[in-house]
Each structure stands twice: as structure tokens, then as C-alpha cells.
Scaffold this active site. Structure first.
Site, short mmCIF file in Angstrom:
data_model
loop_
_atom_site.label_atom_id
_atom_site.label_comp_id
_atom_site.label_asym_id
_atom_site.label_seq_id
_atom_site.Cartn_x
_atom_site.Cartn_y
_atom_site.Cartn_z
CG LEU A 1 16.66 57.24 4.60
CD1 LEU A 1 16.73 57.06 3.09
CD2 LEU A 1 17.13 58.63 5.01
CB CYS B 1 14.11 54.52 -3.68
SG CYS B 1 14.40 54.95 -1.94
N GLY C 1 24.73 49.65 2.32
CA GLY C 1 25.10 48.24 2.27
C GLY C 1 24.89 47.61 0.92
CB CYS D 1 9.50 49.43 1.16
SG CYS D 1 9.59 51.10 0.45
#
Length: 344
Positions: free
Chosen positions: A18, A87, A111, A184
Site C-alpha cells: 500500500l 487504518c 500478518g 508511520c
């Protein structure tokens, strides 16, 4: 590793990275984040090793609107959001899933360390076997439609060390990468600086519980309930003990501080509930978690379509409006809601 296990199981797997920023170099480089340029290259190498297609999907506009703008708006309103949770709710298991289904795929696999179990036609979200790495909290915003189209191939592993060992045996470079953490889209890790750069400086008072001014700040949006560090108070407490943020008022631009014991709450009100299955109404006994790495707290939970009320067995500290309250029945996620208020 999630992709590798699905390939082994015979699934038709396509890898997707992404792109969440128009200028990816503005996100942090190195191993601390999860959306860096290095991560994109690592993802491509993993896909090549597994022999599966690799694509980059640009969701930068959606990410900016649904995650970054929401993050800024929540802090401006004196609340404390969790952008990773948002998110998952808006991007990974909404926008990505929507596009995947339109292209003919059946599910989104990640994951995340969480476990899915099918019971009588309903998919249940449970804590991961590796309890120290459990990520069911940040998945607590997913509903039945999303969970039924999700796969978490790592959730039943007893430890992340085992996953790393398996990755190393497969020749995956990623076995040596440290865990990602922090936000992030804040490349410096300086959340207060990021908020000021976007929301501007707004000097105001820091007061004690009697209303006496004990310091100044450059914007109430720089604080969160329960915060101790970075207050820079000019007037020490009479007893010399540290003080914590007790309340944030964006309307008056005032931050109130006081002793830790005044952070204690026994009741939580939360709105906009999302149920992992059917809504659970009425009062029931369960566990409530209010932070990604927080401890589950025994409580009596009263659920409804508009919100939930939580009565904790023991007082908890530093619970802030804007955080998610994720409710569990044992290891199973029942639902979540956004904290709107607390009671002592």
C-alpha cells in the site's frame, strides 16, 4: 510469512503493497515504521522469492482523509485517537477489501497476530496464541462482513520467535527485521511537533484543579489525558509529587493537571459501537481493553446499538476520550466503541 503460508496451503496469492503517501520519502526510513520505501522493496523481494505477483496500490488520498485528517481532528477536539486502528477500519479491511473483491479476490490476508474461528456459520475474532504479540485490539473495529473476508495465518503461532525462525529457514530477509512501531506518517516520531505543524501554535494556560495557573503551553492539542512528561510546569506541586494531565478543554484552550490518583476512573462511556457479530445488548460480564498493549480489565458491560457503558471492577488510570474500548468474552472480541467520557 502470511503470504508464504497461504501459498503452501494452495491459495492463489497476490502480494499488494500500500502506497499511503504521495511523497513516501516523507515517511520514516529504516525499520521503525511500516510504510517506508525500504518496506516496499522488501515486500517486492518477498513476492519474488515466493513466485507470486506483486502490485503497489495507491491509497494515499484515502489514507490522508480517513486516517491523518481524522487524527488531527481528534487531537484538535481534545481526544486521543489510535491511527493504526483507524487504518485497519478504513483502509486495510475496507478500501483494500473493496478493491480486492471487485477484482475477483476472496479475502484480504495480513500478518496480524489474531485468531479467527468459525462457529455455526459465524466467524469469531480471538486473541492470538502469542499473547505478548496479540493484535486483536487494533482489529476490534472489524464487523462480521469484514472478518468473514479476512485471513490471519500467523495468529495461531505460539511465539513470534517461531515465525522468525521459519522465515529464516525459507531464506526470507525479513526474519532479521525488528518490529515496526510508532506512527508511520510522523517521520520524526515527534507527535507534538507534527500536530503543531498542522494545527498551528495556540498558547494557553496549564492550571491545577483549583484553577491556579501553573504553566503555559503552545496548544492543548499537544496533550493527552494521563500525560506526565513534557508539561514544563513553572509552579511545583505543594507536596512535590509529579502531576499528570487530568483534562483538556479545546474550547477554553486550558489543560488541567493534578495528582495521579485523580486520574482513576471506574466507569467508561463509549459511542459508535462496532460488533464483531450480533450486537450484545443488556448487561454482561467481560473484559475491556483500552490500549493496544494494555491489560484486559474485568468489568460489567452494558451494550446497546448507540453505545456501551462499562463499570470496571478496579479503578484504571489515564483513560482518554477518543481511545477505543474493545470488549472481550474470554479471548473472543465481542465489539468495540469509542470512549466519549469517564467517571470516577
Amino acid at each position: 510469512m502470511a503470504a508464504a503460508r497461504l501459498v503452501d496451503a494452495g491459495h492463489d496469492v497476490t502480494a499488494v503493497h500500500l502506497a499511503l503517501s504521495k511523497n513516501p520519502e516523507t515517511y520514516r526510513s529504516g525499520a521503525r515504521g511500516c510504510c517506508s520505501l525500504e518496506d516496499s522493496h522488501d515486500a517486492r523481494r518477498a513476492a519474488d522469492l515466493l513466485g507470486i505477483p506483486f502490485y503497489v496500490w495507491d491509497f494515499s488520498d484515502r489514507f490522508a482523509a480517513d486516517v491523518i485528517d481524522d487524527f488531527l481532528a481528534e487531537y484538535a477536539a481534545g481526544r486521543t485517537p489510535n491511527p493504526c486502528l483507524r487504518c485497519n477500519e478504513k483502509i486495510k479491511f475496507a478500501a483494500v477489501l473493496e478493491r480486492g473483491l471487485a477484482l475477483g479476490f476472496e479475502a484480504v490476508a495480513t500478518g496480524h497476530y489474531a485468531s479467527l474461528r468459525w462457529e455455526s456459520g459465524v466467524v469469531e475474532l480471538h486473541r492470538a496464541a502469542a499473547d505478548a504479540k496479540d493484535q486483536s485490539y487494533v482489529l476490534g473495529v472489524l464487523d462480521q462482513a469484514q472478518l468473514s473476508r479476512s485471513l490471519f495465518p500467523l495468529g495461531d503461532d505460539p511465539s513470534k520467535a517461531d515465525v522468525r525462525a521459519e522465515a529464516a529457514a525459507r531464506g526470507l530477509y525479513h526474519a532479521r527485521k525488528p518490529d515496526s512501531h510508532d506512527i508511520c506518517f510522523i517521520p520524526t516520531g515527534d507527535t507534538a511537533g507534527f500536530l503543531t505543524s498542522r494545527l498551528g501554535a495556540a498558547p494557553g494556560d496549564i492550571v491545577d484543579e483549583d484553577g491556579a495557573v501553573v504553566g503555559r503551553h503552545q496548544g492543548s492539542h499537544q496533550f493527552t489525558v494521563g500525560q506526565r512528561r513534557g508539561l514544563h510546569l513553572g509552579v511545583p506541586a505543594d507536596d512535590g509529587r509529579p502531576r499528570f494531565v487530568l483534562d483538556i478543554s479545546p474550547r477554553t484552550n486550558v489543560v488541567t493537571v493534578g495528582p495521579r490518583e485523580h486520574l482513576a476512573v471506574t466507569g467508561i462511556e463509549a459511542i459508535r459501537p462496532t460488533w464483531a457479530g450480533s450486537p450484545r445488548t443488556g448487561a454482561w460480564r467481560g473484559l475491556v481493553q483500552v490500549r493496544a498493549h494494555g491489560d484486559p480489565m474485568p468489568a460489567t458491560i452494558t451494550g446497546g446499538t448507540e453505545g456501551i457503558t462499562v463499570e470496571l471492577d478496579e479503578p484504571a488510570f489515564g483513560i482518554a476520550p477518543g481511545q477505543a474500548a474493545v470488549c472481550y468474552d474470554g479471548t473472543r472480541v465481542v465489539g468495540s466503541a469509542t470512549i466519549s467520557g469517564t467517571r470516577r
